[in-house]
Write an enzyme that holds these catalytic residues in place. Sequence first.
Site, PDB file in Angstrom:
ATOM      1  CG  ASP A 159      -2.409  -7.908   3.185  1.00 53.01           C
ATOM      2  OD1 ASP A 159      -3.312  -6.913   4.310  1.00 53.01           O
ATOM      3  OD2 ASP A 159      -3.285  -7.386   2.359  1.00 53.01           O
ATOM      4  CB  THR A 183      -0.855   0.007   1.120  1.00 52.26           C
ATOM      5  OG1 THR A 183      -1.414  -1.555   0.911  1.00 52.26           O
ATOM      6  CG2 THR A 183      -1.734   1.186   0.626  1.00 52.26           C
ATOM      7  CB  THR A 196       0.637 -11.546  14.878  1.00 49.66           C
ATOM      8  OG1 THR A 196       1.877 -12.476  15.287  1.00 49.66           O
ATOM      9  CG2 THR A 196      -0.560 -12.130  13.563  1.00 49.66           C
TER      10      THR A 196
HETATM   11  N1  ASP Z   1      -2.882  -5.284   0.474  1.00 49.42           N
HETATM   12  C1  ASP Z   1      -1.639  -4.574   0.620  1.00 49.42           C
HETATM   13  C2  ASP Z   1      -0.152  -6.160   0.810  1.00 49.42           C
HETATM   14  O1  ASP Z   1       0.007  -6.266   2.223  1.00 49.42           O
HETATM   15  C3  ASP Z   1      -2.329  -4.552   2.323  1.00 49.42           C
HETATM   16  C4  ASP Z   1      -0.326  -3.291   2.902  1.00 49.42           C
HETATM   17  O2  ASP Z   1      -0.216  -2.811   2.239  1.00 49.42           O
HETATM   18  O3  ASP Z   1      -1.011  -3.119   4.346  1.00 49.42           O
HETATM   19  O4  ASP Z   1       0.957  -5.338   0.107  1.00 49.42           O
END
Ligand code: ASP
Length: 341
Positions: A91, A14, A166
Amino acid sequence: MKKPNILLIYTGGTIGMIKDPKTKALRAFDFGHLIEKIPELNLLDCHINTTSFENPIDSSNMNTEHWVKCAEIIEDNYKDFDGFVVLHGSDTMSYTASALSFMLEELNKPVVLTGSQLPIGDLRTDAKENLITAIQIASLTEKGKPVIQEVTLYFEYKLYRGNRTTKINAEHFEAFTSLNYPELIESGVHLNINRDVLYKPLAKKKLRVHKVLNTNVVILKLFPGISESILRSILESENLQGIVLETYGAGNTSDEKWFVDLLKVAIKKGIHIINVTQCSGGSVLMGQYQSSAQLKKIGVISGKDITTEAAITKLMYLLSLNLSKKSFKNVFQTAIRGEIT
Ligand code: ASP
């Protein structure tokens, strides 16, 4: 004094995403865009070089090849840089932090993973603070030595040991926790370093990078009502070599005969079964209740207070070392990178 050299490694996530003006969905990753958005980086007291995955990913696509790529970037640049900041989606960040901790043996420089819940271009973004402080932490030295000499994760004012973390929240900026190990640093007006809990490599040895991870593994979460036939088909899967078994409370499972017998047969076949708790905090203590005493007897390995993320990546790493059954168990139950108490 010489300014530290920091390598910023962009893997995706993100932090570098932008909103599609039409659909409003988050898409595309643009590293140039990321750097452009943070002119503050020029104010930091270090030299920053950047590198990026050729095709940055949403971290839900993370796999062992990406981990190897990341470890290789660190290996290739190890001599020339004093610290590494890995930008990563939140993630699967705890999995990557855990995997890297096992892959980078004899690490004695900081590796700090960070990311954000909101893209860097968002007005309310958490990305700037996370990134800037992560770089500052990677630059910290005392008496000519780096303060951090392990794989860590920085998010929302806290630096954690990476393999103790976690992801606990998909919404809050405070997205991570480390329930079984204290924070290494808390960022307030000052960076408060909790020196007693930092990882201290024993002797100054050369970095050894392990690039083979065995993926013949599975995480199996128990639930009341689990069926014998489904459990059997999982345990009889071709090539299966290791299981992280998420059990109840302090490592308890059903003590019904069919259940224990299935595990016993799997262990006899050479499959390693690691007992970790489904609880977010606390430790497995096999034998405390009758329902776990049998597990100990049939050779289930105790994951003690390890996280599931660290357990599965440690399993992948140890399986690749071809250890004997006995030393596999001993090594698994011992802290090799500070992942177990
Ligand atoms: N879906 C994104 C990822 O893990 C969420 C994030 O970056 O916080 O790449």
